[in-house]
Design an enzyme around this catalytic site. Structure first.
Site, PDB file in Angstrom:
ATOM      1  N   GLU A 154     -14.247  -4.584 -16.924  1.00 48.05           N
ATOM      2  CA  GLU A 154     -14.730  -5.901 -17.324  1.00 48.05           C
ATOM      3  C   GLU A 154     -13.627  -6.637 -18.079  1.00 48.05           C
ATOM      4  O   GLU A 154     -12.985  -6.018 -18.927  1.00 48.05           O
ATOM      5  CB  GLU A 154     -15.966  -5.812 -18.225  1.00 48.05           C
ATOM      6  N   ALA A 206     -16.926  -0.952 -26.874  1.00 44.71           N
ATOM      7  CA  ALA A 206     -17.420  -0.029 -25.856  1.00 44.71           C
ATOM      8  C   ALA A 206     -17.769  -0.813 -24.609  1.00 44.71           C
ATOM      9  O   ALA A 206     -17.775  -2.047 -24.622  1.00 44.71           O
ATOM     10  CB  ALA A 206     -18.650   0.710 -26.365  1.00 44.71           C
ATOM     11  N   MET A 207     -18.070  -0.078 -23.529  1.00 48.33           N
ATOM     12  CA  MET A 207     -18.293  -0.729 -22.245  1.00 48.33           C
ATOM     13  C   MET A 207     -19.445  -0.066 -21.504  1.00 48.33           C
ATOM     14  O   MET A 207     -19.520   1.153 -21.415  1.00 48.33           O
ATOM     15  CB  MET A 207     -16.990  -0.656 -21.438  1.00 48.33           C
ATOM     16  N   GLU A 218     -24.850  -0.754 -25.667  1.00 49.35           N
ATOM     17  CA  GLU A 218     -24.354  -0.405 -24.329  1.00 49.35           C
ATOM     18  C   GLU A 218     -25.483   0.149 -23.473  1.00 49.35           C
ATOM     19  O   GLU A 218     -25.573  -0.142 -22.283  1.00 49.35           O
ATOM     20  CB  GLU A 218     -23.189   0.587 -24.414  1.00 49.35           C
TER      21      GLU A 218
HETATM   22  N1  PHE Z   1     -19.152  -5.653 -22.279  1.00 45.06           N
HETATM   23  C1  PHE Z   1     -18.705  -4.971 -23.459  1.00 45.06           C
HETATM   24  C2  PHE Z   1     -19.864  -5.043 -24.435  1.00 45.06           C
HETATM   25  O1  PHE Z   1     -20.793  -4.466 -24.424  1.00 45.06           O
HETATM   26  C3  PHE Z   1     -17.550  -5.553 -24.129  1.00 45.06           C
HETATM   27  C4  PHE Z   1     -16.255  -5.467 -23.423  1.00 45.06           C
HETATM   28  C5  PHE Z   1     -15.735  -6.577 -22.823  1.00 45.06           C
HETATM   29  C6  PHE Z   1     -15.556  -4.304 -23.390  1.00 45.06           C
HETATM   30  C7  PHE Z   1     -14.520  -6.554 -22.181  1.00 45.06           C
HETATM   31  C8  PHE Z   1     -14.340  -4.243 -22.781  1.00 45.06           C
HETATM   32  C9  PHE Z   1     -13.812  -5.384 -22.174  1.00 45.06           C
HETATM   33  O2  PHE Z   1     -20.043  -5.799 -25.244  1.00 45.06           O
HETATM   34 ZN    ZN Z   2     -22.203  -6.157 -24.588  1.00 42.96          ZN
END
Ligand code: PHE
Ligand code: ZN
Length: 871
Positions: free
Chosen positions: A123, A269-270, A305
């Protein structure tokens, strides 16, 4: 100089994709410097007759085959960002082979190495660094992944979904054993949710039974030796899973849920489907290595997450302009979870504190943008406090407007209607209109207009008529992108209080029954008048209860009236808020502190009832919070005013503070639960005051606190006091801490942050010294944030009059841009309020920003941020 200006992407230019990749088979052969990736894509045309363009960067294309036939370079067009077939058939199979170099990937996007293990971050646009693809969130594909690697070096091979195969392979030419594992994820997903992990990892296991009785295997993977530090995260995960079933009716969908902790990670985190990847900072905790705040953060990020599985994964975003659709909503969900698990009042205070510290500042500066931005150059720059924190507040207002039941109806409809699809903010709002029968057209402005609305109240009491007339005016200052603003739909929760603190019923003119003690007024116009009847006495207005909107509430009250609210408001948030406003007025306007100090006395008298809340009440606004309130900002003055107030409180309430400090001492084993954490927070707040003199006696107490601590929370509290003091005890305690934790980078980060946050004059020099410490590493974002990020947040020293603080941060940003542009751009946020300072400081900050913007070979990330700040 730059040759090519980075181009902006506009929401208005969104076009539905002409092709869809329905299934993907990915084949990885992992080597640190030369990983081979083969992607077999089933593609079909959805519309139009244009070319098929796949995004791809930072890789060497080895071969392309169309429906089994190898193509020659003349059959396609290749540049450094894409691969194009001009006239593809309407259904095709494309097989693409490429080679990538994870070891050279310091940007930490795509496939990279973190402390020797392979991991991914896709992402928002990292997948295109792995293979050529329709790397956009509205392309949903079913993924099957086969990973092959050295068996000895990478015994654990993970990807999304369920494990569907694996086994040994013939050894390589050097005789090293190889193996493979295959994974299949039945849920179609966008490429940004793809994940792969390979390494020599330890793990812990748990299980969860869903509301419909399905057993789920829970696995958390960590570097060997860290297994015990993952226990709390596992516990938090189970609680989050149960909460999402209760609060939203959402059940987990795969048979297995995995989390991996990695040490080099750009963000927290992801939420990759079935395989969340975490920065180890927000996953690992033991009482000896993590503070209560760390535990709370871990709990909230694990929940966040996990919650994305529905709000983000099952229903994803059509394009990145919809980012808040998943992020604002998921933050809202994790905040409610934490509130339910801990304390709603304390959670609300902390959330608002964070919102003001980051989002209000963003909204008031050159980086202001709406919750739904209209354009961006680099999407990575838009993972902002506005998207996350303000986005969450917007959902909270929606819930306030439609009520608890309406909110559940709306979310049920949303999950029903959009499951399996890529949705928009508009889709979300529409669900509430349809489910609740409300017109939310004006409410939508919260997504479109940047800036923080101001709500001014004016109340008049008519003793003869027994009426109270409340006039509310809303205003929204223009931002760079929007010179004209329209009035917003704002829920304003209020209460009226009598002399003795009793609640006065809120009956609007025309109502024939006595109204409630607290109610939400819907403000939709620039100016609105509300007349309350049967008001028995002159009331005291409690405005913006529970922070009912992300707005600035102005309630013109006397110091004394604020002190009354601080002690007696039935709304806990507004008790805190009254105290904050009062303290800020004292520190910024130099008004008398008598009422405030007396009110703090009442807080202390009742502190044992709710220690966590009392700890919040006892903390006056920080220097940064004060800086956001009045221009031109004068950092040394603010520092001095705050110190004076803290010392006055300490002097006035010494005995009670000392008594509470003893009273809150905990015997027995450490527990991270909210009650115990609240007692420690209160005790450590007392310590702050008991050491306020910063003299030798204070150093002695701080040192004793540190030495007798049995957990990290208390150790840090002791060191935080010592870091303010010129004392030999300071040096010996910091040395002691360093020696004890020298091999634990996450803990050394705290040691670095405390020194970087010191108000002592030599802090800049100290930080420069720490940059040479063997533990510091420009390639690891946690190290950079711990030292340089913490220094940038040191209001007094970052803003040193001689410009030395600015130069330090400017230099690091420029060096970092060549290593990790995302983190460099984030660090530049330290300068975002530069126009609020005096001429001298402005000129110095401006010079740093210019030097950053003119950096040869600057990344688009940093260019966008620095450029906007200078505009
Ligand atoms: N989508 C992740 C979150 O929960 C954040 C994120 C964005 C991580 C881009 C890595 C790179 O918020
Ligand atoms: Zn998020």
């Amino acid at each position: 100089m730059r040759t090519e200006e980075p181009r902006a992407i506009h929401l208005a230019d969104y076009r539905a994709p002409e092709f869809r990749i329905t299934t993907v088979h990915l084949d990885f052969s992992l080597e640190p410097e030369a990983t081979h990736v083969t992607a077999k894509l089933q593609i079909e045309r959805l519309s139009g007759s244009g070319p098929l363009t796949l995004m791809g960067e930072n890789q060497k294309l080895l071969g392309v085959a169309l429906d089994g036939r190898a193509l020659s370079p003349g059959d396609y067009h290749l540049d450094d960002k894409s691969l194009t077939l001009t006239d593809p058939p309407s259904k095709l199979t494309l097989e693409i082979s490429s080679q990538i170099n994870p070891a050279a990937n310091t940007e930490l996007e795509g496939l990279f190495l973190s402390n020797g293990m392979f991991c991914t971050q896709c992402e928002p646009e990292g997948f295109r660094r792995i293979t050529y693809f329709l790397d956009r969130p509205d392309n949903l594909s079913v993924f099957t992944v086969r990973i092959e690697a050295s068996k000895e070096q990478y015994p654990v091979l993970l990807s999304n979904g369920n494990r569907v195969g694996g086994g040994d392979l013939p050894p390589d030419e050097n005789g090293n054993g190889r193996h493979y594992v295959a994974w299949h994820d039945p849920f179609p997903k966008p490429s940004y949710l793809f994940a792969l992990v390979a390494g020599d990892l330890g793990s812990i296991h748990g299980d969860f039974t869903t509301m419909r009785g399905r057993p789920i295997a829970l696995d958390i993977y960590v570097e060997h030796g860290n297994e015990p530090r993952a226990r709390y995260a596992l516990d938090a995960l189970k609680r989050a899973m149960a909460w999402d079933e209760r609060a939203y009716g959402r059940e987990y969908d795969l048979d297995i849920f995995m989390i991996v902790a990695v040490s080099a990670f750009n963000m927290g985190a992801m939420e990759n489907k079935g395989l969340n990847i975490f920065n180890d900072k927000v996953l690992l905790a033991t009482p000896e290595t993590a503070t209560d705040d760390d535990y709370a953060r871990i709990e909230s990020v694990v929940a966040h997450e996990y919650f994305h599985n529905w709000t983000g994964n099952r229903i994803t975003c059509r394009d990145w302009f919809q980012l808040s659709l998943k992020e604002g909503l998921t933050v809202f969900r994790d905040q409610n979870f934490s509130g339910d698990e801990r304390s709603h009042a304390v959670q609300r205070i902390q959330d608002v504190r964070a919102l003001r510290a980051r989002q209000f500042v963003e909204d008031a500066g050159p980086l202001a943008h709406p919750v739904q931005p209209q354009s961006y150059i680099e999407i990575n720059n838009f993972y902002t406090a506005t998207i996350y924190e303000k986005g969450a507040q917007v959902i909270g207002m929606l819930k306030t407007l439609v009520g608890d039941e309406g909110y559940r109806k709306g979310t049920d409809l949303y999950f029903d209607r959009h499951d399996g699809h890529a949705a928009t903010v508009e889709d979300w709002v529409k669900c509430f209109e349809d489910a609740c029968g409300r017109d939310l057209s004006q409410f939508r402005l919260w997504y479109r207009q940047a800036g923080t609305p101001v709500i001014e109240a004016r109340g008049t009491y008519d003793a003869d008529a027994r009426t109270y007339t409340l006039e509310l005016t809303q205003s929204l200052a223009p931002t760079a992108d929007q010179p004209e603003k329209k009035p917003m739909h704002i829920p304003v929760r209020i209460g009226l209080m009598g002399k003795d603190g009793s609640a006065l019923p809120l009956t609007l003119d025309g109502e024939n029954r006595a109204g409630p003690d607290s109610r939400v007024l819907e403000v939709t116009q620039k100016f609105q008048r509300f007349v309350f009847v049967d008001v028995a006495q002159e009331p005291l207005l409690s405005l913006g209860r529970d922070f009912s909107a992300p707005a600035i509430f102005r309630n013109p009250l006397s110091l004394h009236q604020r002190a009354v609210l601080m002690g007696k408001d039935s709304d806990a948030f507004n008790r805190w808020e009254a105290g904050q406003t009062l303290a800020a007025e004292i520190m910024l306007d130099g008004t008398s502190h008598t009422d405030y100090i007396a009110a703090i006395g009442e807080v202390l008298a009742r502190a044992e009832e709710d220690p966590a809340f009392a700890a919040q009440m006892l903390m006056p606004p920080t220097e940064s919070e004060l800086a956001a309130k009045k221009t031109p900002v004068d950092p040394p003055r603010i520092n001095g005013a705050r110190l004076a107030l803290v010392r006055a409180i300490a002097l006035a309430h010494q005995d009670r503070l000392a008594w509470l400090y003893e009273q809150m001492r905990d015997a027995g084993d450490y527990s991270p639960d909210a009650r115990s954490a609240g007692r420690r927070a209160l005790r450590n707040a007392c310590l702050r005051y008991l050491t306020a003199a910063d003299d030798e006696a204070a150093a002695g107490l701080a040192d004793a606190h540190y030495r007798t601590a049995t957990n990290m929370t208390d150790m840090i509290a002791g060191l935080a006091a010592l870091t303010r003091m010129e004392s030999p005890l300071r040096d010996s305690a910091f040395t002691h801490f360093h020696d004890r934790f020298r091999s634990d980078p996450l803990v050394l980060d705290k040691w670095m942050s405390l020194q970087a946050g010191s108000p002592l004059p030599e802090t800049v020099t100290a930080v420069r010294g720490l940059m040479k410490h063997p533990a510091f590493d420009l390639k690891n974002p946690n190290r950079v944030r711990a030292l340089i990020g913490a220094f940038g947040a040191n209001h007094l020293r970052f803003h040193n009059g001689d410009g030395s603080g600015y130069r330090l941060v400017g230099e690091v940003i420029r060096a970092l841009d060549g290593v990790n542009p995302q983190v460099a751009a984030r660090m530049a946020g330290a300068f975002e309020s530069w126009r609020r300072y005096d001429q001298d400081r402005q000129a110095q900050m401006r010079a740093e920003l210019v030097a950053i913007r003119d950096l040869p070979g600057i990344s688009p990330n940093l260019f966008e941020v620095a450029g906007k700040m200078l505009n």
